[in-house]
Design a protein around this motif. Structure first.
Motif, PDB file in Angstrom:
ATOM      1  N   GLU A  57      19.117  -9.646   5.190  1.00 55.95           N
ATOM      2  CA  GLU A  57      18.637  -9.775   6.570  1.00 55.95           C
ATOM      3  C   GLU A  57      17.179 -10.226   6.597  1.00 55.95           C
ATOM      4  O   GLU A  57      16.799 -11.091   7.401  1.00 55.95           O
ATOM      5  N   ASN A  58      16.362  -9.663   5.734  1.00 56.35           N
ATOM      6  CA  ASN A  58      14.956 -10.049   5.686  1.00 56.35           C
ATOM      7  C   ASN A  58      14.772 -11.483   5.220  1.00 56.35           C
ATOM      8  O   ASN A  58      13.940 -12.229   5.755  1.00 56.35           O
ATOM      9  N   LEU A  59      15.553 -11.882   4.234  1.00 60.29           N
ATOM     10  CA  LEU A  59      15.480 -13.268   3.764  1.00 60.29           C
ATOM     11  C   LEU A  59      15.903 -14.243   4.856  1.00 60.29           C
ATOM     12  O   LEU A  59      15.337 -15.329   4.996  1.00 60.29           O
ATOM     13  N   ASP A  60      16.892 -13.848   5.649  1.00 54.40           N
ATOM     14  CA  ASP A  60      17.318 -14.700   6.763  1.00 54.40           C
ATOM     15  C   ASP A  60      16.199 -14.852   7.788  1.00 54.40           C
ATOM     16  O   ASP A  60      15.997 -15.939   8.349  1.00 54.40           O
ATOM     17  N   VAL A  62      12.941 -14.738   7.239  1.00 55.79           N
ATOM     18  CA  VAL A  62      11.819 -15.517   6.709  1.00 55.79           C
ATOM     19  C   VAL A  62      12.201 -16.964   6.428  1.00 55.79           C
ATOM     20  O   VAL A  62      11.456 -17.889   6.755  1.00 55.79           O
ATOM     21  N   PHE A  63      13.369 -17.170   5.847  1.00 53.07           N
ATOM     22  CA  PHE A  63      13.721 -18.519   5.385  1.00 53.07           C
ATOM     23  C   PHE A  63      14.765 -19.222   6.244  1.00 53.07           C
ATOM     24  O   PHE A  63      14.914 -20.442   6.148  1.00 53.07           O
ATOM     25  N   GLY A  64      15.500 -18.471   7.070  1.00 56.00           N
ATOM     26  CA  GLY A  64      16.494 -19.099   7.934  1.00 56.00           C
ATOM     27  C   GLY A  64      17.438 -19.992   7.148  1.00 56.00           C
ATOM     28  O   GLY A  64      17.985 -19.592   6.114  1.00 56.00           O
ATOM     29  N   ASP A  65      17.598 -21.221   7.620  1.00 53.45           N
ATOM     30  CA  ASP A  65      18.491 -22.180   6.968  1.00 53.45           C
ATOM     31  C   ASP A  65      17.789 -23.032   5.913  1.00 53.45           C
ATOM     32  O   ASP A  65      18.399 -23.946   5.349  1.00 53.45           O
ATOM     33  N   THR A  66      16.511 -22.744   5.649  1.00 52.66           N
ATOM     34  CA  THR A  66      15.795 -23.564   4.659  1.00 52.66           C
ATOM     35  C   THR A  66      16.250 -23.245   3.234  1.00 52.66           C
ATOM     36  O   THR A  66      16.007 -24.042   2.321  1.00 52.66           O
ATOM     37  N   LEU A  67      16.868 -22.070   3.036  1.00 54.90           N
ATOM     38  CA  LEU A  67      17.474 -21.735   1.746  1.00 54.90           C
ATOM     39  C   LEU A  67      18.952 -21.452   1.964  1.00 54.90           C
ATOM     40  O   LEU A  67      19.336 -20.870   2.983  1.00 54.90           O
ATOM     41  N   ASP A  68      19.785 -21.865   1.017  1.00 56.01           N
ATOM     42  CA  ASP A  68      21.202 -21.560   1.156  1.00 56.01           C
ATOM     43  C   ASP A  68      21.490 -20.157   0.622  1.00 56.01           C
ATOM     44  O   ASP A  68      20.606 -19.473   0.089  1.00 56.01           O
ATOM     45  N   ARG A  69      22.726 -19.713   0.775  1.00 57.68           N
ATOM     46  CA  ARG A  69      23.099 -18.360   0.386  1.00 57.68           C
ATOM     47  C   ARG A  69      22.829 -18.099  -1.091  1.00 57.68           C
ATOM     48  O   ARG A  69      22.333 -17.033  -1.468  1.00 57.68           O
ATOM     49  N   ARG A 279       3.857 -17.387  -2.103  1.00 62.91           N
ATOM     50  CA  ARG A 279       3.522 -17.901  -3.436  1.00 62.91           C
ATOM     51  C   ARG A 279       4.451 -17.328  -4.502  1.00 62.91           C
ATOM     52  O   ARG A 279       4.735 -17.982  -5.497  1.00 62.91           O
ATOM     53  N   ARG A 280       4.914 -16.085  -4.306  1.00 59.03           N
ATOM     54  CA  ARG A 280       5.805 -15.431  -5.271  1.00 59.03           C
ATOM     55  C   ARG A 280       6.887 -14.658  -4.505  1.00 59.03           C
ATOM     56  O   ARG A 280       6.952 -13.429  -4.586  1.00 59.03           O
ATOM     57  N   PRO A 281       7.774 -15.346  -3.794  1.00 63.25           N
ATOM     58  CA  PRO A 281       8.743 -14.624  -2.955  1.00 63.25           C
ATOM     59  C   PRO A 281       9.695 -13.735  -3.731  1.00 63.25           C
ATOM     60  O   PRO A 281      10.143 -12.702  -3.228  1.00 63.25           O
ATOM     61  N   GLY A 282       9.997 -14.097  -4.972  1.00 68.82           N
ATOM     62  CA  GLY A 282      10.909 -13.278  -5.758  1.00 68.82           C
ATOM     63  C   GLY A 282      10.302 -11.982  -6.251  1.00 68.82           C
ATOM     64  O   GLY A 282      11.015 -11.133  -6.792  1.00 68.82           O
ATOM     65  N   GLN A 283       8.993 -11.804  -6.075  1.00 67.39           N
ATOM     66  CA  GLN A 283       8.338 -10.580  -6.527  1.00 67.39           C
ATOM     67  C   GLN A 283       7.954  -9.665  -5.377  1.00 67.39           C
ATOM     68  O   GLN A 283       7.273  -8.652  -5.593  1.00 67.39           O
TER      69      GLN A 283
END
Length: 325
Positions: A57-60, A62-69, A279-283
């Motif tokens: 939900e949080n990723l949706d 922030v990134f919406g449709d700019t990143l796929d599932r 800058r480091r979204p995965g962290q």
């Protein structure tokens, strides 16, 4: 001192498991401890649906449709891995100050810090946030960090004992402001993680394009202590080495209206945290309900604005009874 909260049996078991993990990671070689932490966090992500749901939900947001599932799933896995590493590395905090810069971390941007005065270190739950203050202490920046105590007093004391290394002190968030003001005026630094939705002292803000509540702490402290606010991060590079990075101070607004000033400066702090996270979204810790509603905050904020409006009307009409903010 207030009465202690009753600790449930489940909390006691959780605390025991956490202390056991901490003791185990302290004696294991660091690569093995990191592998263990990563494995446990990956298992948690797979076995706890709520963790995956909140993260997605949080990723949706922030990134919406700019990143796929698939890309979002990869970020979730990386974030879970990061959380496991933070847990696995927690017991090594004393080594961070003992070894200093070089073996475990490097420093960038130290020239951005005015070391002739105190200030605020503004950060987020990104990379290894638990190593940030100890690494700063290792390069001569004494810090008082704001912490939230654990319900279990045994767990609370054990965690606090590890965090309190030379150059790092802690203060409970419920009584933090006076101690932080004193520390900054003495030339030390106040460490505040300001990326989560606060239970208390929230102020309206926008975070990644959505309205929410953010802590008023950094803006309030900057106003009281008249000090700079430096965004700081401790993020991981390939190979497990960290970078402690200090960024230029946030340009803070000055306004005759204290509420408006606090809200504007809180927003500027949140903007700086957004840049840090991207800058480091995965962290970043995606598993917190950052955009939850807070009914109590809404009532408190409405009351503050009502009092302010009454104050303005009293001044305009020349009333001798002027309500205070």
């Amino acid at each position: 001192m207030g009465a202690r909260k009753r600790v449930s049996p489940l909390r006691r078991v959780q605390s025991l498991l956490a202390r056991t993990l901490c003791g185990l990671t302290r004696i294991l070689p660091l690569p093995v401890a990191r592998a263990l932490g990563g494995a446990l966090s990956r298992a948690a992500l797979a076995l706890i649906p709520r963790m995956r749901r909140i993260g997605m939900e949080n990723l949706d947001v922030v990134f919406g449709d700019t990143l796929d599932r698939g890309e979002k799933e990869a970020l979730l896995r990386e974030a879970a891995e990061n959380l496991g590493l933070v847990a696995a590395e927690f017991s090594r905090i004393p080594l961070v100050t003992a070894k200093g810069e070089g073996s475990l971390f490097e420093v960038r941007g130290l020239e951005n810090i005015d070391r002739s005065r105190g200030g605020i270190f503004l950060s987020a739950h990104i990379g290894n946030w638990e190593w940030l203050a100890p690494a700063g202490a290792a390069v001569g920046l004494k810090t008082l960090i704001v912490v939230r105590g654990f319900d279990d007093p045994v767990m609370d004391q054990a965690v606090d004992a590890i965090r309190r290394v030379p150059g790092v002190e802690t203060v409970d968030k419920h009584s933090a402001l006076p101690a932080l003001v004193t520390a900054v005026k003495e030339g030390r630094y106040a460490g505040i993680l300001a990326d989560q939705n606060p239970r208390e002292n929230g102020i309206p803000s926008v975070f990644f394009g959505r309205e929410t509540w953010s802590t008023i702490g950094p803006a309030m402290l900057a106003r009281r202590a008249k000090c700079p606010v430096y965004p700081v991060s401790m993020t991981r590079e390939l190979g497990g080495r960290y970078v402690l990075e200090f960024f230029p101070p946030v340009e803070m607004a000055r306004d005759e209206d204290p509420l408006r000033e606090l809200q504007e400066n809180t927003q500027r702090c949140q903007n700086a945290l957004e840049e840090m996270i991207l800058r480091r979204p995965g962290q970043w810790l995606w598993f917190h309900r950052r955009w939850r509603s807070r009914g109590r905050h809404e009532l408190e904020w409405a009351e503050r604005w009502d009092r302010k409006s009454e104050h303005v009307r009293a001044v305009e009409t020349g009333s001798p009874a002027v309500p205070k903010d």
